[in-house]
Each structure stands twice: as C-alpha cells, then as structure tokens.
Enzyme design. Structure first.
Site, PDB file in Angstrom:
ATOM      1  N   ARG A 102      32.605  36.754  30.387  1.00 14.27           N
ATOM      2  CA  ARG A 102      32.868  36.319  31.763  1.00 14.27           C
ATOM      3  C   ARG A 102      34.018  35.323  31.671  1.00 14.27           C
ATOM      4  NH1 ARG A 102      28.831  34.393  36.500  1.00 14.27           N
ATOM      5  NH2 ARG A 102      28.759  36.669  36.639  1.00 14.27           N
ATOM      6  N   GLN A 132      27.991  44.200  38.298  1.00 21.72           N
ATOM      7  CA  GLN A 132      27.220  43.907  39.502  1.00 21.72           C
ATOM      8  C   GLN A 132      27.146  45.147  40.399  1.00 21.72           C
ATOM      9  OE1 GLN A 132      25.611  40.894  40.629  1.00 21.72           O
ATOM     10  NE2 GLN A 132      24.770  42.426  42.007  1.00 21.72           N
ATOM     11  N   ARG A 290      20.218  44.226  37.721  1.00 25.16           N
ATOM     12  CA  ARG A 290      21.249  43.864  36.734  1.00 25.16           C
ATOM     13  C   ARG A 290      20.743  44.194  35.336  1.00 25.16           C
ATOM     14  NH1 ARG A 290      25.117  40.049  37.937  1.00 25.16           N
ATOM     15  NH2 ARG A 290      25.840  40.557  35.847  1.00 25.16           N
TER      16      ARG A 290
HETATM   17  N1  NVA Z   1      32.715  36.264  43.817  1.00 23.67           N
HETATM   18  C1  NVA Z   1      31.800  35.421  43.085  1.00 23.67           C
HETATM   19  C2  NVA Z   1      30.767  36.231  42.412  1.00 23.67           C
HETATM   20  C3  NVA Z   1      29.738  35.439  41.662  1.00 23.67           C
HETATM   21  C4  NVA Z   1      28.743  36.298  40.938  1.00 23.67           C
HETATM   22  C5  NVA Z   1      32.577  34.579  42.082  1.00 23.67           C
HETATM   23  O1  NVA Z   1      33.501  35.108  41.451  1.00 23.67           O
HETATM   24  O2  NVA Z   1      32.265  33.412  41.938  1.00 23.67           O
HETATM   25  N1   CP Z   2      25.759  37.922  40.503  1.00 24.00           N
HETATM   26  C1   CP Z   2      26.070  37.274  39.374  1.00 24.00           C
HETATM   27  O1   CP Z   2      26.904  37.707  38.569  1.00 24.00           O
HETATM   28  O2   CP Z   2      25.339  36.125  39.174  1.00 24.00           O
HETATM   29  P1   CP Z   2      25.583  34.988  38.098  1.00 24.00           P
HETATM   30  O3   CP Z   2      26.884  34.311  38.461  1.00 24.00           O
HETATM   31  O4   CP Z   2      24.419  34.073  38.219  1.00 24.00           O
HETATM   32  O5   CP Z   2      25.683  35.615  36.732  1.00 24.00           O
END
Ligand code: NVA
Ligand code: CP
Length: 307
Positions: A102, A132, A290
């Site tokens: 991430r 997601q 998920r």
């Molecule tokens: N659009 C949001 C999704 C979080 C899971 C972000 O990038 O923070």
């Molecule tokens: N929806 C999602 O990716 O959640 P987190 O940011 O908690 O991983």
C-alpha cells in the site's frame, strides 16, 4: 508471472477465475475446511499508509492458506528512510513468495513490480484500489446481481478509477457523479472507454448525483478526503456538500438496490447515518469479503506463476 497492480492487465475471464476461487474458498471456510494452498510460503506486506481492513484481511487470509505473512510498516523498514524501491524489491522478493504493498504514487508500485522476482499485489495506491473492487464484486454477486448497473457518487478517486476499469472489463454499466474538477483519472477513463467498445460496458459521467443513481442496482461512495489529501479537507467539504448519499438519493435507485462503501466512512459527510446503517447497506459483508476475495487472488497468482 503476473502482478495484480490494476484491472488493466486482467481479462474478464481471469477476473471470473479469481472470483470463482474466492467463492469456493469462502464456502469451504464456512464449513471449517482450510486447504493450505500456500503452505510454507511467505507474504511480505509493505504499508506506507494506514490500514485496518487491508492489513487484517491479507494477514489472516495468507495465514489461513497455510503461509506466513510479514507486516512491514514503512516507519520501521529502511524504505521509509529512503532506501530505493529497486533494492527493496530485489531483497524482499529474494526471501518471500509474494509482496503486497500500500503506497502513494502508482509509479512506486510499478517500480517495485519491475524489480520483484515474485508477484506484487496492489493494496491501494493514489491511483487505484483493485483488491477492494474484487471484494465489492463478490458482494454484488452474493446479492444476486449478475449484470449490475453500478453508480458511484463523490470524489473521482482511486476507488472510482478501479470501478471504472473493472466495469469496462466486465461489460457493466457504471455511472459516476462528481463535482467539476473532481473527475476520475482521464487516462484510465480513455482506456476504459476503448475497452468498453468491445465489452459492451457503458460508462457515464455526471455532475448530478440524482441523474447518476437513477435505477441503479448498486450505489457506492467513498470518503471525500483520501489518505494524503488532509490539507484539502476544508475546501473538499465545501465542494462536496451536495454529494451525500442519503435516503432521498436512495429512493431514486432500484427497489432492490444495495449500498457499498469501502470504509473507513465518515457519517454525515459522504453518506448519511440512515443509509450506511440502514437496510440497503452491505458494508460489513463487503469488508469481510476482502478476506475471501484476496485469498482467491493469491491462490490464482500462485497457480499462474508460469504465465
Ligand atoms: N479513497 C480512500 C480509500 C481508503 C480505503 C483513500 O485512498 O484513502
Ligand atoms: N477499504 C480499505 O482498504 O480499508 P483500510 O484502509 O482499513 O485497509
């Protein structure tokens, strides 16, 4: 060997194969059957941003598949102190079997994948969040929608980009409502429109949430302030004030429609409490999915190491 960085590199058939495995593994788990498809393997999970669902689902999922997940926060590893991605990729992939990351810019994951000797999975970048959307699709299927009309209201962000590319590949109709200047990524949109010409998908952009959600089966929204955009918070709250998914908006959708949100959610901003905690909401099934969707993905990637 295939990476999972975005839906762009995956065909409809491949997406269906992944979902098929996910459904099977989910059904097995509910009967307490855990087949160790990834016994003895190691998953390195690199986080440069916060997470609840992504971390717990990947860590639990990989463990349930018989493997060992390692949580690597960029606050603790040398990547966070400026070690090049190329070196990080070569070193970590020499000792593990899969990498999930991430991160911020999509160029970072592309570079990691370029130098990795093992499959790399996108656990969210600024550009897209495909794992997601796999879970969203599993949830949509479980609700009985084979050919859903999907609408998305709010910020044209990483979720929107993945939903567009996914819908284009699958041949679905997707309707997006954003304020002006918050449209989804234009490069993805153009690529998706070309794919849609072949798949039969329909992609519509609106400024009006009412027009977008009309007769849709699935209504999706996301935070107005994604990770890394905290400085724009006040401006965004002003710009998005008419983009809340509330009961009035939901009355325009199909009778059997459902509401999804990847979470974390901000009640009273992008969605009203009555909708997110109401009868149409499937947010907790979606979050749990998920786990199952990503297990399917990891088993698929491992099976297809030779392609
Ligand atoms: N659009 C949001 C999704 C979080 C899971 C972000 O990038 O923070
Ligand atoms: N929806 C999602 O990716 O959640 P987190 O940011 O908690 O991983």
């Amino acid at each position: 060997m295939k990476h999972f960085l975005s839906f762009e590199d995956f065909s409809r058939e491949e997406i269906l194969e992944i979902i098929d495995i996910s459904r099977k593994i989910k059904a097995e788990l509910l009967n307490d059957v855990k087949i160790p498809h990834l016994a003895g393997k190691v998953l390195a999970m690199i986080f440069e941003k916060s997470s609840t669902r992504t971390r717990v689902s990947f860590e639990t999922g990989f463990y349930q598949l018989g493997g060992h997940p390692i949580f690597l926060s960029s606050r603790d590893i040398q990547l966070g102190r400026g070690e090049p991605i190329r070196d990080t990729a070569k070193v970590i992939s020499s000792m593990s079997n899969m990498i999930m990351i991430r991160t911020f810019g999509h160029d970072r994951i592309e570079e990691l994948a370029k130098y990795s000797a093992v499959p790399v999975i996108n656990g969210l970048t600024d550009l897209c969040h495909p794992v997601q959307v796999l879970a969203d699709y599993l949830t949509i299927l479980e609700e009985g929608f084979e050919n859903p009309i999907i609408s998305y209201v709010g910020d044209g962000n990483n979720m929107t980009n993945s939903l567009i590319m996914f819908s284009a590949k699958m041949g679905f109709e997707i309707r997006i409502a954003t304020p002006k200047n918050y449209e989804p990524n234009n490069i993805i949109l153009e690529k998706a429109k070309k794919i849609a010409e072949i798949s039969g998908s329909k992609i519509y952009l609106f400024n009006s949430p009412e027009e977008a959600v009309k007769n849709s089966d699935v209504v999706i929204t996301d935070t107005w302030i994604s990770m890394g955009m905290e400085d724009e918070k006040e401006q965004r709250i002003r710009d998005f004030k008419n983009y809340i998914v509330d009961d009035n908006l939901m009355t325009l959708t199909n009778k059997k429609s459902i509401f999804l949100h990847c979470l974390p959610a901000y009640r009273g901003y992008e969605v009203s409490e009555s909708v997110i905690d109401g009868e149409k909401s499937r947010i907790y099934n979606e979050a749990e999915n998920r786990l199952h969707a990503q297990k399917g993905l990891m088993v698929w990637l491992n099976k297809n190491l030779k392609i």
